[in-house]
Enzyme design. Structure first.
Site, PDB file in Angstrom:
ATOM      1  N   GLY A 160       0.820  -1.208   0.000  1.00 26.93           N
ATOM      2  CA  GLY A 160       0.000   0.000   0.000  1.00 26.93           C
ATOM      3  C   GLY A 160       0.847   1.248   0.000  1.00 26.93           C
ATOM      4  O   GLY A 160       2.038   1.234   0.333  1.00 26.93           O
TER       5      GLY A 160
ATOM      6  N   PHE B 119       1.386   9.617   3.588  1.00 25.18           N
ATOM      7  CA  PHE B 119       2.505   9.727   4.503  1.00 25.18           C
ATOM      8  C   PHE B 119       3.592   8.684   4.264  1.00 25.18           C
ATOM      9  O   PHE B 119       4.538   8.610   5.018  1.00 25.18           O
ATOM     10  CB  PHE B 119       2.005   9.607   5.954  1.00 25.18           C
ATOM     11  N   GLY B 120       3.454   7.851   3.259  1.00 24.07           N
ATOM     12  CA  GLY B 120       4.508   6.894   2.989  1.00 24.07           C
ATOM     13  C   GLY B 120       3.999   5.592   2.427  1.00 24.07           C
ATOM     14  O   GLY B 120       2.858   5.485   1.980  1.00 24.07           O
ATOM     15  N   ILE B 121       4.885   4.563   2.454  1.00 28.42           N
ATOM     16  CA  ILE B 121       4.599   3.253   1.864  1.00 28.42           C
ATOM     17  C   ILE B 121       4.475   2.224   2.971  1.00 28.42           C
ATOM     18  O   ILE B 121       5.148   2.305   4.000  1.00 28.42           O
ATOM     19  CB  ILE B 121       5.710   2.854   0.869  1.00 28.42           C
TER      20      ILE B 121
ATOM     21  N   ASP C 126     -10.268  10.776  10.489  1.00 32.81           N
ATOM     22  CA  ASP C 126     -10.028  10.271   9.133  1.00 32.81           C
ATOM     23  C   ASP C 126     -10.575   8.857   8.989  1.00 32.81           C
ATOM     24  O   ASP C 126      -9.901   7.967   8.465  1.00 32.81           O
ATOM     25  CB  ASP C 126      -8.540  10.305   8.807  1.00 32.81           C
TER      26      ASP C 126
END
Length: 880
Positions: free
Chosen positions: A539, A543-545, A657
């Protein structure tokens, strides 16, 4: 000639006076607060009675255009039409012909056929003098002799305060009057625009000793219990009100008064909620001073099911056995967090009546159900204690001043909860040699000192060992680093060269240790993810992997490697580490550890085999595997997890969220809420907050948050509602459009099920109605309400149309535009878990944006449909 002129002048004067009377008749009449025996109040005259001071007004009204006519009292000066009392709530006038008059010694309300539809129903007899009806300054509508000019209630022949509807005004009383044998109680409206008596009542059970207030559904099903003498911390007074409980030979009653007469306050029943509202001039709206008397899941009657248990919002699970008791069924007790209200409870450990006993002190408690209790107000605390010790059947006692006295219980203890503050003290009788901790102070000081010294000495030794080990470990790593060539001091990861030098993000290593979160070695993370191989990438978010990995001991993990390019990566990392590490719930993702290196910040989670909810929900092949039972279980799990965040955890947490990609699924498809980087911690007394930077995902954000930056628990409720509708429909809220009606998902669902819900409530258990529901779904030319994957499975027992419609209605309640209209998560969990709970009709959903809006255009830009283990979407807009 002079006579003619005088006549003309006289006629002109008379005509002018007549014109003034006609033009200002309404103005002149509304200043009157009384109705005499010779007067009549009619709908057609538009006449009303106005109390002295002009606070209250009595007259005829229609709650809506399609409603019938009622006689009632409302606040005259409040802009928002607010009704305090309704006379003929269960017998409305069918048209605009109606009259209120005094007939003999009664007030009567007549319809167009002169039939009585409501009366004060006083015994027949000759009145001593002509009678007068008056609306008093406090909102009490009274009938008395015309010769009585004081406001002494003992002189009233009849008063509306003795017959409350859904509202308690200052000075009104709830409870039992022994002289009149009348129990005064509140009953909710059937709907927001329907004053008819609803399903919920709040009344005093005066047969119990001591008496208790109960919130009932359908007159006999207990929803909430107030405790003896209404011992609820939320009802001990507010900034503007003083509460009072009276118990004597004449009455048992609860009432309240305002400390400032320029401020209006009222206690009102809204379905199963008991709330206090305050209106402070020159405000145009009511503000809740007590959001809800019963707002926590622990407030539900028998939350933990069986006897001898107590509910504590600060423990996980929230259901606990009382000290001195053990679970009756270990298997059922282990599942108590999943099956609230269904456990078999706890049983007493062996207790020898001839043995030595002591009392365990349970503080800040709602005392047990008083059905098996007795009360004695003549004895003191020590006598009360000795009485319970000497009685083999006595299981506990409580003692309170201010009228509570000595209360003792025999047999099982039912429906107990603890509060953070307030409540009473319950003394539970246990064996003297029971190994449970006692807060009653009955253990000897010598034993306490020995235990304290032992624990203190052990703690000092353990601390020294840990310090020595850390020092040795650091020296050993430094020696290895010095002996390694500089080239070997670097590790190649996806063409990014990172130094091995470790840097503490928090400034001091001890601060990280205080989090009690393991710091995982960087080399172990690299090895687990095969040097962050693209093969293990599962994924990618804002904000990143996220990578899948396997540790050396075989445990599978998910590694979220935060991007160095993200400006908010550090803040998000700090929030998630400090927050989720302290949370433990079956429906929250578990954080296993973190890894901090220069330029690198990584979070290590438990790996969940079925990845995220959106990878199943919005995938054509996988969605077919989600039958309705699985979807309903996912909805219920998310609701319980969100309730834990809002009310049951150590902190009150707003997620901000909540969306399908942030719901992870384990091997059993149990949902787990993830991604707490945007979460905020609220104080227990906080209800909402504001931010200049709005972060979240379009399509899930509530209107007040997206537009004004205002967020609260109700913001998460809105997101949950959107998510619930997505689970049912199988369509993304952000990408869905109905080309024919130009509605988004919320607007379309509202339009499609309005008439279905009507049929559902008025034709229960009617197979024809369910067939009609199915026919409407199958014949739709546009997007169907329910996912086709669910409808295809309609022959299965897991397909339950009534349950689907209930969930649709709950979802629409959650996405209502006004914050105050949305339910709390405790109510959502209750509605999901019980078919007997009446669900209100929803209003217009919030954020039904047309397809041409700029907001919608922006939301489509990130609707890539990618599924992730931990996906972040960071949308920043300026609050207006």
């Amino acid at each position: 000639m002079k006579g003619v002129v005088q006549k003309i002048y006289h006629n002109s004067y008379t005509f002018s006076f007549f014109v003034v009377i006609v033009l200002f008749h309404r103005v002149l009449s509304i200043s009157v607060s009384t109705l005499s025996s010779s007067e009549t109040l009619t709908i057609s005259s538009n006449r009303t009675l106005v109390s002295r001071g002009g606070v209250f007004e009595l007259g005829f009204f229609k709650p809506s255009e399609r409603s019938r006519w009622y006689l009632g009292i409302w606040y005259k000066q409040v802009t928002e039409k607010t009704y305090a009392w309704v006379a003929n709530r269960d017998n409305p006038l069918t048209n605009s012909t109606g009259a209120l008059e005094i007939y003999r010694n009664n007030l009567v309300l007549l319809d167009q056929l002169n039939k009585t539809v409501w009366t004060t129903n006083l015994p027949s007899g000759d009145a001593k003098s002509p009678l007068t009806a008056e609306l008093l300054a406090n909102g009490n509508f009274v009938l008395r002799n015309s010769s009585d000019n004081n406001d002494d209630p003992s002189e009233f022949l009849w008063q509306s305060f003795d017959f409350p509807t859904d509202t308690l005004l200052p000075g009104m009383k709830l409870g039992y009057d022994f002289k009149t044998e009348r129990n005064r109680f509140l009953t909710s409206w059937a709907a927001e625009d329907d004053p008819t008596s609803g399903d919920f009542t709040f009344k005093l059970n005066f047969t119990r000793k001591p008496p208790e207030f109960l919130l009932l559904m359908n007159q006999d099903w207990i929803i909430h219990r107030g405790g003896p003498r209404f011992g609820i911390p939320a009802m001990q007074g507010s900034d503007y009100t003083v509460y009072n409980f009276t118990e004597n030979n004449e009455e048992i009653a609860f009432s309240f008064l305002t400390t400032n007469h320029s401020i209006y306050s009222r206690l009102i029943m809204r379905d199963s909620k008991l709330m206090e509202f305050t209106w402070i001039p020159p405000s145009s709206a009511w503000k809740p001073s007590v959001d809800s008397v019963f707002k926590h899941i622990c407030d539900l009657y028998l939350t933990c099911g069986g006897p001898n248990t107590y509910c504590d919002e600060n423990t996980s699970p929230i259901c606990n056995c009382i000290t001195g008791y053990v679970p009756k069924n270990d298997t059922a007790w282990a599942e108590r967090d999943e099956r609230l209200g269904l456990s078999s409870g706890c049983v007493r450990k062996e207790l020898n009546c001839q043995g030595q006993h002591r009392f365990f002190q349970l503080n800040n408690t709602k005392l047990p159900d008083t059905k098996t209790a007795t009360v004695d107000r003549r004895i003191d605390m020590n006598t009360c204690k000795e009485r319970c010790l000497s009685d083999c059947n006595c299981t506990s006692f409580a003692f309170g001043t201010a009228g509570l006295g000595c209360v003792t219980w025999t047999g099982d203890l039912v429906d107990i909860r603890t509060y953070n503050e307030g409540g009473n003290v319950l003394y539970v009788k246990v064996s003297a040699d029971d190994d449970a901790d006692s807060s009653s102070g009955e253990k000897s000081d010598r034993t306490g000192k020995i235990i304290g010294l032992t624990i203190g000495g052990f703690s000092v030794m353990l601390t020294l060992i840990v310090i020595f080990f850390c020092f040795w470990k650091r020296r050993d790593k430094q020696a290895k680093a010095d002996a390694t060539p500089i080239v070997a001091n670097q590790v190649l990861m996806n063409e990014v060269v990172l130094p091995r030098k470790k840097r503490n993000l928090f400034g001091e290593e001890d601060e990280v240790k205080d989090l009690k979160l393991p710091l995982m070695e960087f080399e172990a993370v690299v090895a687990a993810t095969q040097h962050f191989s693209d093969v293990n990438k599962v994924g990618k978010g804002g904000f990143g992997i996220v990578y899948k990995g396997r540790l050396s001991d075989g445990q599978e993990i998910a590694v979220k490697r935060l991007s160095e390019m993200s400006a908010q990566g550090t803040d998000e990392f700090m929030t998630e580490v400090t927050l989720i590490a302290r949370l433990q719930h079956v429906n929250l993702v578990k954080l296993l550890g973190c890894c901090i290196y220069e330029g690198e910040k990584m979070l290590i989670y438990e790996y969940l085999e079925n990845l995220s909810l959106d990878s199943h929900l919005f995938d054509e092949a996988r969605s077919c595997l989600l039958n309705w039972q699985m979807r309903f279980d996912i909805i219920s799990g998310i609701a319980r997890g969100l309730l834990y965040l809002h009310q049951d955890s150590r902190f009150r947490i707003i997620h901000r969220d909540l969306k399908a990609s942030n719901i992870l699924l384990d091997k059993d498809m149990t949902p787990k809420i993830s991604d707490f980087g945007m979460a905020r911690i609220f104080g227990r007394d906080e209800t909402e907050a504001n931010t200049r930077k709005v972060v979240g995902t379009y399509g899930y954000m509530s209107p007040e948050y997206a537009m004004n930056g205002t967020f609260s628990m109700k913001s998460d409720v809105f997101s949950f509602g959107v998510l619930l509708l997505e689970i049912i429909s199988g369509k993304r809220s952000r990408s869905f459009r109905d080309s024919d009606s130009n509605l988004n998902l919320l607007g379309y669902v509202k339009f499609k099920i309005t008439f279905l819900l009507f049929d559902l409530y008025f034709n229960n258990n009617n197979k024809k109605i369910l067939n009609q529901v199915w026919r409407n779904w199958s014949e739709d030319q546009g997007l169907e309400i329910v996912d086709t994957a669910v409808i295809v499975d309609s022959s299965s027992p897991t397909f339950r149309p009534r349950e689907i419609l209930r969930c649709l209605q709950i979802g629409l309640l959650c996405v209502q535009e006004l914050v105050e209209d949305r339910p709390m998560m405790s109510s959502v969990v209750l509605m999901l878990g019980s078919e007997g709970v009446l669900i209100p009709q929803p209003k217009q959903p919030g954020y039904c944006v047309a397809s041409g809006s700029s907001l919608d255009t922006q939301s489509k830009q990130r609707d890539d449909g990618a599924w992730t283990v931990n996906q972040f979407t960071n949308s920043i807009i300026d609050a207006r």
